[in-house]
Motif scaffolding. Structure first.
Motif, short mmCIF file in Angstrom:
data_model
loop_
_atom_site.label_atom_id
_atom_site.label_comp_id
_atom_site.label_asym_id
_atom_site.label_seq_id
_atom_site.Cartn_x
_atom_site.Cartn_y
_atom_site.Cartn_z
N GLU A 185 0.82 -1.21 0.00
CA GLU A 185 0.00 0.00 0.00
C GLU A 185 0.86 1.26 0.00
OE1 GLU A 185 -2.86 2.33 3.17
OE2 GLU A 185 -3.19 0.16 2.94
N ASP A 186 0.49 2.18 -0.87
CA ASP A 186 1.12 3.51 -0.86
C ASP A 186 0.23 4.49 -0.12
OD1 ASP A 186 3.25 5.34 -1.82
OD2 ASP A 186 1.55 6.29 -2.83
N SER A 187 -1.08 4.47 -0.41
CA SER A 187 -2.04 5.33 0.28
C SER A 187 -3.44 4.82 0.01
CB SER A 187 -1.90 6.79 -0.17
OG SER A 187 -2.22 6.90 -1.55
N PHE A 188 -4.37 5.16 0.90
CA PHE A 188 -5.79 4.86 0.73
C PHE A 188 -6.55 6.07 1.23
CE2 PHE A 188 -8.87 0.98 0.96
CZ PHE A 188 -9.76 1.65 0.12
N THR A 189 -7.26 6.74 0.34
CA THR A 189 -7.91 7.99 0.70
C THR A 189 -9.38 7.98 0.33
OG1 THR A 189 -7.28 8.97 -1.44
CG2 THR A 189 -5.78 9.33 0.42
N ALA A 190 -10.15 8.79 1.06
CA ALA A 190 -11.54 9.09 0.73
C ALA A 190 -11.60 10.60 0.58
CB ALA A 190 -12.49 8.61 1.82
N GLY A 191 -11.48 11.07 -0.66
CA GLY A 191 -11.34 12.51 -0.88
C GLY A 191 -10.03 12.99 -0.29
N LEU A 221 -13.15 7.05 -3.29
CA LEU A 221 -12.18 6.17 -2.63
C LEU A 221 -11.08 5.79 -3.62
CD1 LEU A 221 -14.73 3.80 -0.87
CD2 LEU A 221 -13.55 5.76 0.11
N THR A 222 -9.82 5.99 -3.20
CA THR A 222 -8.69 5.67 -4.05
C THR A 222 -7.64 4.91 -3.25
OG1 THR A 222 -9.03 7.68 -5.36
CG2 THR A 222 -6.90 6.57 -5.58
N LEU A 223 -7.33 3.69 -3.69
CA LEU A 223 -6.27 2.87 -3.10
C LEU A 223 -5.11 2.84 -4.09
CD1 LEU A 223 -5.05 0.82 -1.11
CD2 LEU A 223 -6.37 -0.96 -2.28
N ASN A 224 -3.98 3.39 -3.68
CA ASN A 224 -2.81 3.42 -4.55
C ASN A 224 -1.80 2.38 -4.07
OD1 ASN A 224 -1.18 4.39 -6.68
ND2 ASN A 224 0.02 5.61 -5.24
N LEU A 225 -1.38 1.50 -4.97
CA LEU A 225 -0.39 0.46 -4.68
C LEU A 225 0.94 0.82 -5.29
CD1 LEU A 225 -2.59 -2.68 -5.48
CD2 LEU A 225 -2.41 -1.43 -3.31
N ARG A 226 2.00 0.26 -4.72
CA ARG A 226 3.33 0.47 -5.28
C ARG A 226 4.03 -0.88 -5.39
NH1 ARG A 226 6.21 4.48 -1.23
NH2 ARG A 226 8.05 3.95 -2.48
N ASP A 227 5.04 -0.94 -6.29
CA ASP A 227 5.66 -2.23 -6.58
C ASP A 227 7.13 -2.30 -6.15
OD1 ASP A 227 6.90 -0.63 -8.42
OD2 ASP A 227 6.33 -1.79 -10.18
N ASN A 228 7.59 -1.37 -5.32
CA ASN A 228 8.98 -1.43 -4.86
C ASN A 228 9.03 -1.69 -3.36
OD1 ASN A 228 7.97 1.06 -4.09
ND2 ASN A 228 9.90 2.15 -4.41
N CYS A 229 8.30 -2.72 -2.94
CA CYS A 229 8.21 -3.06 -1.51
C CYS A 229 9.55 -3.58 -1.00
CB CYS A 229 7.12 -4.11 -1.30
SG CYS A 229 5.59 -3.73 -2.16
N GLY A 230 9.73 -3.51 0.30
CA GLY A 230 10.95 -3.99 0.93
C GLY A 230 10.69 -5.14 1.87
N ASN A 231 11.76 -5.77 2.34
CA ASN A 231 11.69 -6.87 3.29
C ASN A 231 12.56 -6.54 4.50
OD1 ASN A 231 10.17 -8.41 1.39
ND2 ASN A 231 12.08 -9.02 0.39
N LEU A 232 12.16 -7.07 5.66
CA LEU A 232 12.93 -6.86 6.89
C LEU A 232 13.10 -8.18 7.63
CD1 LEU A 232 14.24 -5.00 9.04
CD2 LEU A 232 11.96 -4.78 10.08
N LYS A 233 14.35 -8.58 7.85
CA LYS A 233 14.64 -9.79 8.63
C LYS A 233 15.03 -9.38 10.04
CE LYS A 233 17.59 -13.92 8.79
NZ LYS A 233 18.68 -14.66 8.13
N VAL A 234 14.27 -9.87 11.03
CA VAL A 234 14.52 -9.58 12.44
C VAL A 234 15.04 -10.85 13.10
CG1 VAL A 234 13.50 -8.82 14.61
CG2 VAL A 234 12.70 -7.84 12.46
N SER A 235 16.17 -10.74 13.81
CA SER A 235 16.82 -11.91 14.42
C SER A 235 17.09 -11.66 15.89
CB SER A 235 18.14 -12.23 13.71
OG SER A 235 17.95 -12.42 12.33
N LEU A 236 17.01 -12.74 16.68
CA LEU A 236 17.42 -12.66 18.07
C LEU A 236 18.94 -12.46 18.15
CD1 LEU A 236 15.35 -15.56 19.70
CD2 LEU A 236 14.91 -13.10 19.87
N PRO A 237 19.43 -11.72 19.14
CA PRO A 237 20.88 -11.60 19.30
C PRO A 237 21.47 -12.94 19.71
CG PRO A 237 19.75 -10.64 21.17
CD PRO A 237 18.69 -10.98 20.17
N SER A 238 22.75 -13.10 19.51
CA SER A 238 23.40 -14.38 19.81
C SER A 238 23.25 -14.75 21.28
CB SER A 238 24.88 -14.30 19.43
OG SER A 238 25.52 -13.23 20.12
N THR A 239 23.18 -13.75 22.15
CA THR A 239 23.03 -14.04 23.57
C THR A 239 21.67 -14.63 23.91
OG1 THR A 239 22.35 -11.75 23.90
CG2 THR A 239 24.67 -12.27 24.28
N ALA A 240 20.66 -14.35 23.07
CA ALA A 240 19.32 -14.87 23.32
C ALA A 240 18.99 -16.06 22.45
CB ALA A 240 18.29 -13.77 23.08
#
Length: 595
Positions: free
Chosen positions: A458-464, A484-503
């Motif tokens: 999703e880029d934005s979703f508006t009602a007026g 009503l306008t829903l605007n999509l985008r195609d350059n999405c990103g990814n996020l990898k979340v990891s526990l620290p080595s101590t945990a």
């Protein structure tokens, strides 16, 4: 009054299949094989021992049930000193659950944000041949007792009492009915085994005839009977029916004036409510229905309801005769909206959703010491076609044909402090282009967007000019609303979340787990993503198809139901900032809270 309904679940079936496929994919990617005790061969049994404590008193808790690995696993009761011992357990991850009447699991209390129903809370314990002694805690559950007084002095027997609880759904807090009971022969009521949280109590309504033995509730009144559209008739007799209206503790007619109970740690609270006897006035309406609804054609559905001034349904049930179109209800003084909604079996295609015709009509009434007469016209909810225009901003992040052709699901939920928590399909279809909607009844709604194509976000979703990620969708009488306008985008990103080595390392004993929320710093109709990380199963997780921008990651040492759309609530917690770049993969090592 319902006359039957025909539903077409095509949209839900598509969404359920999609969710199932995603769940299987995530489970397969997240599952890791846990290491076993290096000092014992795989499959060797081990034993554990420990103690269960009363978190309120600090004393050992006898006769608490300690259950391992669900109903098919072993179970044992703690002895008089709160101690337990179980042998023959497989080495590796095991799941412990504690139960005891009147108590709940006290693990991981964190500023009232604990996931509801802690009696189902579980502990992940990594068992080896030398597992140290385990210590668990349980605390007494909360309760609310109360007494109902009637202004007539009669005993308040069998009066309905409702308990509302503040709950969090999709990051927003609202109040919902959680429990109901009736007063006993002494006018008393009791709600037990309540989770920590916030509550409101209300009582009534009740007709006097149900509570008195002299049938004194019906009175013939030979006086004037004016209405809001007729002249008084001094010769007209009418029935006056008395009753006890719905009252919020301590003495409020509306929810906004109700007192809130905040309960935690086994608190016992009292609530006393005084119900005044007063006249319930007749509200009669002529409902103008299409001919096919009056004919009771199979597949028709007609529903009537009365709403209070805050948009919530009130427990005064109207009756409707479809043949004549006459609706009647008796109401105490106050402001109300009477709504009639209907569906007729004119099945047709609305985008990719096959639906019936939806119709509605409503009238506002103010009851102030007299009867009321109204007219309600029932017709299509939307004058013209209410559509969501789906647009797509190409950023060059992906190439080729999207896997689902940009298919989106749009759901709505009532934007009211009091609601039933139900969400309904508002629109479904593929973009770019216009997708039609299943029109809702007039009101305000929060919008939730699900994008099936993993290459789009999703880029934005508006009602007026309104941002629907921050403001509710407003549907007026006749379905009028801003474009009503829903605007999509195609350059999405990814996020990898990891526990620290101590945990991420495994040690014998109760295994830590962390609930994490990925909350965007910008407004969006997409729901925040959450995940549980633990060393034995998934020490890392990748959030995909993210709208580029800044986020905060919130980590908790217990399951929480976070009110993440409330910035004041988020300010109470430490959030780890991270930026998701367009079309990029980002890594983040989690800052874990202390256990």
């Amino acid at each position: 009054m319902a006359l039957g309904i025909t539903t077409q679940p095509t949209a839900w079936q598509a969404r359920i299949l999609l969710c199932a496929l995603l769940a299987v994919s995530l489970a397969a990617s997240a599952q890791q094989t846990p290491p076993t005790d290096s000092n014992a061969p795989l499959g060797t049994a081990a034993s554990v021992h420990g103690v269960v404590m009363n978190a309120a008193s600090g004393e050992p808790l006898p006769r608490a049930l300690v259950q391992i690995n669900g109903g098919s696993g072993q179970a044992v009761l703690t002895d008089g000193d709160g101690r337990f011992e179980i042998s023959g357990l497989p080495q590796g991850p095991n799941v412990f659950m504690l139960t005891k009447p009147g108590f709940e699991d006290a693990a991981g209390a964190e500023k009232g944000q604990i996931l509801r129903d802690l009696r189902g809370y579980t502990h992940d314990v990594y068992i080896t041949s030398n597992t140290p002694a385990l210590t668990f805690s349980m605390r007494p559950t909360n309760s609310i007792r109360g007494h109902i007084e009637l202004s007539t002095g009669d005993v308040a027997l069998n009066i309905g009492v409702t308990l509302l609880q503040r709950q969090i759904h999709n990051g927003r807090a609202s109040w919902r009915n959680s429990n109901g009971t009736r007063t006993n022969a002494d006018g008393n009521f009791h709600f037990a085994h309540l989770d920590d949280g916030d509550y409101v109590v209300k009582a009534g309504p009740a007709p006097e005839a149900e509570l008195s033995g002299n049938n004194g509730a019906v009175v013939i009144d030979l006086g004037a009977s004016p209405t809001d559209n007729s002249t008084p008739n001094p010769n007209r007799a009418r029935l006056r029916i008395n009753g006890y209206p719905e009252i919020y503790f301590p003495d409020a007619r509306e929810f906004s004036g109700a007192a809130h109970f905040h309960l935690e740690g086994g608190e016992q609270s009292d609530a006393g409510i005084n119900l005044p006897l007063e006249a319930f006035h007749a509200v009669n309406a002529t409902v103008v229905l299409p001919a096919e609804l009056r004919a009771k054609t199979p597949g028709n559905f007609i529903n009537t309801e009365v709403l209070g001034p805050e948009g919530q349904q009130v427990p005064y049930g109207p009756s409707l005769e479809p043949d004549s179109g006459q609706l009647s209800v008796r109401l105490p003084d106050g402001s109300y909206t009477i709504r009639v909604s209907a569906m007729r079996p004119n099945l047709h295609q609305r985008g990719s959703i096959r639906v019936q015709d939806s119709l509605a009509g409503q009238a506002d009434v103010t009851v102030a010491g007299r009867d009321i007469t109204k007219r309600i016209a029932v017709g299509p909810m939307v004058g013209g076609s209410l559509q969501v225009m789906v647009t797509r901003t190409a950023q060059g992040g992906t190439s080729g044909v999207p896997g689902h052709n940009g298919e989106v699901f749009v759901e709505i939920a009532q934007a009211s402090p009091l609601n039933d928590g139900m969400q309904s399909v508002f629109a479904q279809g593929s973009g770019p282009g216009a997708i039609e909607t299943v029109p809702p009844a007039p009101g305000k709604y929060w919008v939730h967007t699900i994008i099936a194509d993993s290459s789009l976000c999703e880029d934005s979703f508006t009602a007026g000019s309104s941002n629907l990620g921050r403001e509710p969708l407003v549907v007026g009488q006749g379905g009028a609303t801003a474009p009503l306008t829903l605007n999509l985008r195609d350059n999405c990103g990814n996020l990898k979340v990891s526990l620290p080595s101590t945990a991420a390392g495994l040690t014998a004993g109760e295994e830590p787990s962390y609930t994490i929320y990925l909350v965007p710093d910008f407004d969006t109709t997409a729901d925040a993503a959450s995940q549980t990380l633990r060393a034995s199963t998934n020490s890392s997780f990748t959030f995909t198809s993210l709208t580029p921008g800044s986020y905060h990651v919130y980590a908790f040492a217990a399951p929480v139901n976070l009110e993440y759309r409330n910035r004041d609530v988020l300010a109470q917690y430490h959030g780890q900032p991270v930026t998701v770049a367009p079309g990029a993969n980002t890594d983040l090592v989690l800052e874990v809270p202390a256990q």
